[in-house]
Each structure stands twice: as C-alpha cells, then as structure tokens.
Write a protein that holds these residues in place. Structure first.
Motif, PDB file in Angstrom:
ATOM      1  N   LYS A   1       0.835  -1.197   0.000  1.00  0.00           N
ATOM      2  CA  LYS A   1       0.000   0.000   0.000  1.00  0.00           C
ATOM      3  C   LYS A   1       0.869   1.245   0.000  1.00  0.00           C
ATOM      4  CE  LYS A   1      -0.464   0.356   5.047  1.00  0.00           C
ATOM      5  NZ  LYS A   1       0.622  -0.583   5.328  1.00  0.00           N
ATOM      6  N   ILE A   2       0.275   2.387  -0.282  1.00  0.00           N
ATOM      7  CA  ILE A   2       0.969   3.673  -0.208  1.00  0.00           C
ATOM      8  C   ILE A   2       1.480   3.885   1.219  1.00  0.00           C
ATOM      9  CG2 ILE A   2       0.630   6.182  -0.313  1.00  0.00           C
ATOM     10  CD1 ILE A   2      -1.347   5.702  -2.586  1.00  0.00           C
ATOM     11  N   GLY A   3       2.722   4.353   1.329  1.00  0.00           N
ATOM     12  CA  GLY A   3       3.327   4.560   2.632  1.00  0.00           C
ATOM     13  C   GLY A   3       4.263   3.450   3.051  1.00  0.00           C
ATOM     14  N   ASP A   4       4.207   2.297   2.356  1.00  0.00           N
ATOM     15  CA  ASP A   4       5.133   1.204   2.660  1.00  0.00           C
ATOM     16  C   ASP A   4       6.538   1.554   2.184  1.00  0.00           C
ATOM     17  OD1 ASP A   4       3.269  -0.383   3.907  1.00  0.00           O
ATOM     18  OD2 ASP A   4       2.768  -1.539   2.118  1.00  0.00           O
ATOM     19  N   THR A   5       7.524   0.889   2.749  1.00  0.00           N
ATOM     20  CA  THR A   5       8.913   1.164   2.406  1.00  0.00           C
ATOM     21  C   THR A   5       9.342   0.398   1.160  1.00  0.00           C
ATOM     22  OG1 THR A   5       9.740  -0.675   3.743  1.00  0.00           O
ATOM     23  CG2 THR A   5       9.456   1.474   4.838  1.00  0.00           C
ATOM     24  N   LEU A   6      10.457   0.829   0.578  1.00  0.00           N
ATOM     25  CA  LEU A   6      11.024   0.082  -0.547  1.00  0.00           C
ATOM     26  C   LEU A   6      11.425  -1.314  -0.102  1.00  0.00           C
ATOM     27  CD1 LEU A   6      13.250   2.685  -2.408  1.00  0.00           C
ATOM     28  CD2 LEU A   6      11.133   1.648  -3.183  1.00  0.00           C
ATOM     29  N   GLY A   7      11.842  -1.433   1.159  1.00  0.00           N
ATOM     30  CA  GLY A   7      12.168  -2.749   1.680  1.00  0.00           C
ATOM     31  C   GLY A   7      10.995  -3.703   1.594  1.00  0.00           C
ATOM     32  N   LYS A   8       9.805  -3.205   1.913  1.00  0.00           N
ATOM     33  CA  LYS A   8       8.624  -4.065   1.843  1.00  0.00           C
ATOM     34  C   LYS A   8       8.297  -4.437   0.402  1.00  0.00           C
ATOM     35  CE  LYS A   8       3.959  -4.782   3.548  1.00  0.00           C
ATOM     36  NZ  LYS A   8       2.876  -4.303   4.428  1.00  0.00           N
ATOM     37  N   VAL A   9       8.517  -3.507  -0.518  1.00  0.00           N
ATOM     38  CA  VAL A   9       8.306  -3.818  -1.939  1.00  0.00           C
ATOM     39  C   VAL A   9       9.148  -5.022  -2.327  1.00  0.00           C
ATOM     40  CG1 VAL A   9       8.530  -2.991  -4.302  1.00  0.00           C
ATOM     41  CG2 VAL A   9       7.778  -1.417  -2.519  1.00  0.00           C
ATOM     42  N   LEU A  10      10.433  -4.992  -1.955  1.00  0.00           N
ATOM     43  CA  LEU A  10      11.331  -6.086  -2.305  1.00  0.00           C
ATOM     44  C   LEU A  10      10.971  -7.366  -1.572  1.00  0.00           C
ATOM     45  CD1 LEU A  10      14.721  -4.153  -2.324  1.00  0.00           C
ATOM     46  CD2 LEU A  10      13.268  -4.742  -4.265  1.00  0.00           C
ATOM     47  N   GLN A  11      10.477  -7.242  -0.337  1.00  0.00           N
ATOM     48  CA  GLN A  11      10.015  -8.417   0.391  1.00  0.00           C
ATOM     49  C   GLN A  11       8.875  -9.110  -0.338  1.00  0.00           C
ATOM     50  OE1 GLN A  11       9.140  -6.721   4.296  1.00  0.00           O
ATOM     51  NE2 GLN A  11      10.629  -8.124   5.186  1.00  0.00           N
ATOM     52  N   LEU A  12       7.929  -8.319  -0.803  1.00  0.00           N
ATOM     53  CA  LEU A  12       6.714  -8.878  -1.400  1.00  0.00           C
ATOM     54  C   LEU A  12       6.909  -9.337  -2.831  1.00  0.00           C
ATOM     55  CD1 LEU A  12       4.071  -6.314  -0.070  1.00  0.00           C
ATOM     56  CD2 LEU A  12       4.473  -8.641   0.758  1.00  0.00           C
ATOM     57  N   TYR A  13       7.752  -8.615  -3.590  1.00  0.00           N
ATOM     58  CA  TYR A  13       7.823  -8.866  -5.030  1.00  0.00           C
ATOM     59  C   TYR A  13       9.207  -9.267  -5.528  1.00  0.00           C
ATOM     60  CZ  TYR A  13       3.189  -6.766  -5.259  1.00  0.00           C
ATOM     61  OH  TYR A  13       1.852  -6.503  -5.090  1.00  0.00           O
ATOM     62  N   GLY A  14      10.240  -9.121  -4.693  1.00  0.00           N
ATOM     63  CA  GLY A  14      11.580  -9.414  -5.187  1.00  0.00           C
ATOM     64  C   GLY A  14      12.085  -8.287  -6.067  1.00  0.00           C
ATOM     65  N   GLN A  15      13.087  -8.573  -6.889  1.00  0.00           N
ATOM     66  CA  GLN A  15      13.657  -7.552  -7.748  1.00  0.00           C
ATOM     67  C   GLN A  15      12.748  -7.270  -8.944  1.00  0.00           C
ATOM     68  OE1 GLN A  15      16.183  -5.678  -7.106  1.00  0.00           O
ATOM     69  NE2 GLN A  15      16.706  -6.706  -5.197  1.00  0.00           N
ATOM     70  N   PRO A  16      12.645  -6.011  -9.361  1.00  0.00           N
ATOM     71  CA  PRO A  16      11.701  -5.629 -10.415  1.00  0.00           C
ATOM     72  C   PRO A  16      12.165  -6.014 -11.811  1.00  0.00           C
ATOM     73  CG  PRO A  16      12.974  -3.737  -9.716  1.00  0.00           C
ATOM     74  CD  PRO A  16      13.354  -4.846  -8.786  1.00  0.00           C
ATOM     75  N   SER A  17      11.222  -6.008 -12.733  1.00  0.00           N
ATOM     76  CA  SER A  17      11.546  -6.208 -14.148  1.00  0.00           C
ATOM     77  C   SER A  17      12.251  -4.990 -14.705  1.00  0.00           C
ATOM     78  CB  SER A  17      10.261  -6.454 -14.948  1.00  0.00           C
ATOM     79  OG  SER A  17       9.488  -7.476 -14.386  1.00  0.00           O
ATOM     80  N   THR A  18      11.867  -3.808 -14.196  1.00  0.00           N
ATOM     81  CA  THR A  18      12.335  -2.538 -14.735  1.00  0.00           C
ATOM     82  C   THR A  18      12.555  -1.544 -13.611  1.00  0.00           C
ATOM     83  OG1 THR A  18      11.048  -2.872 -16.750  1.00  0.00           O
ATOM     84  CG2 THR A  18      11.708  -0.618 -16.274  1.00  0.00           C
ATOM     85  N   ILE A  19      13.583  -0.701 -13.764  1.00  0.00           N
ATOM     86  CA  ILE A  19      13.829   0.376 -12.819  1.00  0.00           C
ATOM     87  C   ILE A  19      13.918   1.678 -13.585  1.00  0.00           C
ATOM     88  CG2 ILE A  19      15.366   1.297 -11.051  1.00  0.00           C
ATOM     89  CD1 ILE A  19      16.538  -1.497 -10.789  1.00  0.00           C
TER      90      ILE A  19
END
Length: 395
Positions: A166-184
């Motif tokens: 959700k909005i307000g979550d950290t980048l750390g949580k993004v990586l926890q949930l989804y791993g490394q992105p397809s695109t940066i």
C-alpha cells in the motif's frame, strides 16, 4: 497526488539475483556491488568488492507473478484487465466533481478520448481509473462509445495490492513482497507479466511508496490513440516533439571549430516513453531569433546507452585530447545498476566524441570500452589522462 504517465513501459533493465533471499545493501559512493545488478560484462566496469550485509530487508523468495497479482478489489468489485467500465458507471456513477473537472479529460482527438474516472470524488480520490473511449455522435452530442480500462492508480493507503502493498510502505517491503523488479526508472519499480505492469513509485526523500499504478491495456490504448493522431498514412511526428528532456546543468554555450558559437545541449529521453532512458546530445543555434531549425547537429550514439538506463548526465568537458587542433568532448553519465531498500544504485559510464576534419564528430567504441572496463571513468580528469596517453588519429 501522482499524475500517471500515459506512455507504456517495456522491460528496460533485466536484473538477476545472486541469492534467493531479497536482501539489500546500502548505497555507497564507492560503488560497492549492488544487490540487483545489470549484467553487461562486455561494456561495464564493476569493482571487485563485497556487498554490505543485508539491511532492513529479509524475506523468503517471492513466488513468481501471475495475472492475479494485478487484480485489486474496490467496493467489493474485482478490478482486472477485463473490467467493464460501463458497468462500473452504472453501479457507482461518474464520481462527484466529474463535470467540474472537464469530465476527467486527459487527452484526445477526433476519434478517442482518454480520461480519468475518480471515486468517490475528483477532489480527494481513493482510486483513479484511466479509461480510453471511442468518441461517438449521439444526436448532436459527442458521447463515450466503446470504452475499456487502461490502468488503475491507487490513491489511498487503505487499498492494497493482492500481495498487501500500500501507499506509505517502504522500498524494503516492496522487495520483500515482489523481489527484484523487471524494470527500474529513477523513481519507480516496474513488475511485468503477460503484458500487465505493476508500477510502484516512491518518494525519493522519504523512501516510501507514494503511488501504485497498474497497467492493464496501456499498450493497446497508446497504439490506438497514436494511430488516430495522424491522418496521413505516412505522416511522421514533428521532430521538435522528440521525447527528450534538456539537462540544463550539463548544457553549455561554447565555441567549436567549424561551428562557431553554439549551444551544446545534453538531453535524456523522457521516462514516460516506451524505451530505455538514453542520453542524446545536440548542437543548437546560439541566438534567440526564431529560426526554422535550431538544431545544427545531432551527435552519434553515446557509448553509455549500450544496454543501459541512464540516470543523469554527470559531467561534460570540451578539450583537444589528441592534439590535432580540434575540440573533442568527454561525457560522463551515471546509469542504473539496481535497487535496494533505499532507492536506486548507479555506476558511472564515460564516452568520448572526437572531432573530425569535416568538423563532425565520431566515436571510437573500442577506446570507450577500454576506458570503462579499466575504471578510468569516474571523473573527467580520469578520462582525459587515460585518453591523452593513447595514440589517436581521427580523419
């Protein structure tokens, strides 16, 4: 509120993981190995240093993306690629303030209209549906005909993705949930699967998510709207509309052999377009008069564009490097190598333009490759000293 881009993303940077856990390292000026790194063995220079111990992010290996990861729920209604916009409008209306905000208008032509459908209202929305509608004539009134969902923007932290972001979550949580992105890009992570794209934007100051944008039919909508923009079959876009943004801090007025007083213009391709963010350089007329064509010369492809996404133009120098009496140009840029819980990670890349006898410019790819593989790419002085020791003869 985030204003979404209306171009579409393709996979820009392919990242590979050396470990299955999504740990991350801090960003350091010394260029330590990034957690996620672009493999470019032939063109890049990577210092042989160990990564810091993982900070802030420890997780199991996230499962692969599926179509379900791009679904969301709003008012107990499942939103996905096949969502019927007309059904939403029948159930919920157009949202308060629709007419006052020019009926949600974004862009359009005589054939299609791209527009926002905000709920519950246009002043303080919880969610934004981006819609493309075919314009039809009903009596004497233009109305939205066939319509479909292009994308959805989550505008309120009480709404989450399928995996709980959700909005307000950290980048750390993004990586926890989804791993490394397809695109940066320089302020977003993009996760892509089967033509669907989850674009996660973050605030570079707080390092927290400030928008979640899910693309369902972006490619289709861009192609349809673009094709309707040009009436003539062979019509081409105006060259002045090239998708480049001038980098003012690295653009200069200078005097070059054979050109006189000119403006050297550094640009980056706008990240709202479909391609990698590349650097491009031009010479322009150095006056304020209204001339038909201000661009005098377009430089050859920058070496740093070779499979990389440029984050910024870092430095420019005008100097005769091979003592032939002509002005050569050194460029240093930073390119994106990966992402961790604190943002993007970058490394430098350098390229040199040598002026020829006819006053145009050329590159020496093998020399550029050597500059970068040997690590002589961090400062202008590094590049100049290295190149000055080479025997270079440009005709």
């Amino acid at each position: 509120m985030y204003k979404p881009s209306y171009g579409y993303f393709i996979i820009l940077i392919f990242l590979t993981l050396g470990v299955t856990a999504c740990s991350s390292s801090s960003i350091h000026d010394s260029g330590e190995t990034a957690t996620a790194k672009v493999k470019q063995e032939d063109t890049g220079y990577y210092p042989d240093k160990k990564a810091d111990k993982a900070k802030n992010v420890v997780c199991d290996d996230p499962k692969p993306l599926s179509d379900e990861d791009f679904e969301i729920s709003y008012r107990s209604h499942k939103i996905d690629k096949k969502t019927d916009i007309k059904e939403l409008i029948r159930n919920w209306g157009y949202g308060e303030g629709y007419d006052n905000f020019n009926r949600g208008y974004i862009s359009g032509n005589g054939t299609y209209r791209r527009w926002n459908l905000y709920y519950p209202n246009y002043e303080d929305p919880e969610i934004d549906f981006v819609v493309l509608s075919k314009i039809e004539l009903e009596g004497e009134e233009l109305v939205d005909g066939e319509s479909y969902l292009v994308a959805v923007s989550l505008e309120n932290p009480k709404f989450k993705t399928k995996r709980g972001l959700k909005i307000g979550d950290t980048l750390g949580k993004v990586l926890q949930l989804y791993g490394q992105p397809s695109t940066i890009t320089n302020r977003s992570l993009v996760y892509s699967e089967n033509g669907l794209h989850l674009d996660i934007y973050w605030d570079t100051k707080t390092e927290k998510v400030d928008n979640i944008f899910i693309e369902y039919n972006m490619e289709k909508s861009v192609e349809q709207q673009r094709s309707a923009d040009y009436v003539e079959e062979d019509a081409q876009p105006d060259p002045d509309l090239e998708p480049y943004t001038i980098q003012k801090e690295q653009s200069f007025t200078t005097t070059l052999n054979g050109w006189g007083d000119v403006k050297f213009i550094s640009t980056l391709k706008d990240e709202e377009t479909n391609d990698l963010i590349h650097a491009k350089f031009f010479l322009e007329v150095n006056n304020d008069k209204n001339v038909e064509n201000k661009i005098l010369y377009e430089f050859p492809e920058f070496y740093g564009n070779n499979g990389k996404m440029i984050d910024r133009i870092k430095a420019v120098s005008f100097k005769d490097l091979n003592q032939d009496g002509r002005t050569d140009i050194v460029i240093i840029a930073d390119y994106i190598t990966g992402v961790n819980a604190h943002g993007i990670e970058t490394l430098p890349v350098a390229g040199v333009y040598f002026q020829k006898k006819d006053n145009t410019y050329t590159t020496l790819p093998e020399l550029d490759k050597s500059i970068n593989q040997t690590g002589h790419n961090r400062t202008l002085q590094n590049v100049i000293q290295y190149v000055s020791k080479q025997r270079i003869n440009v005709q």
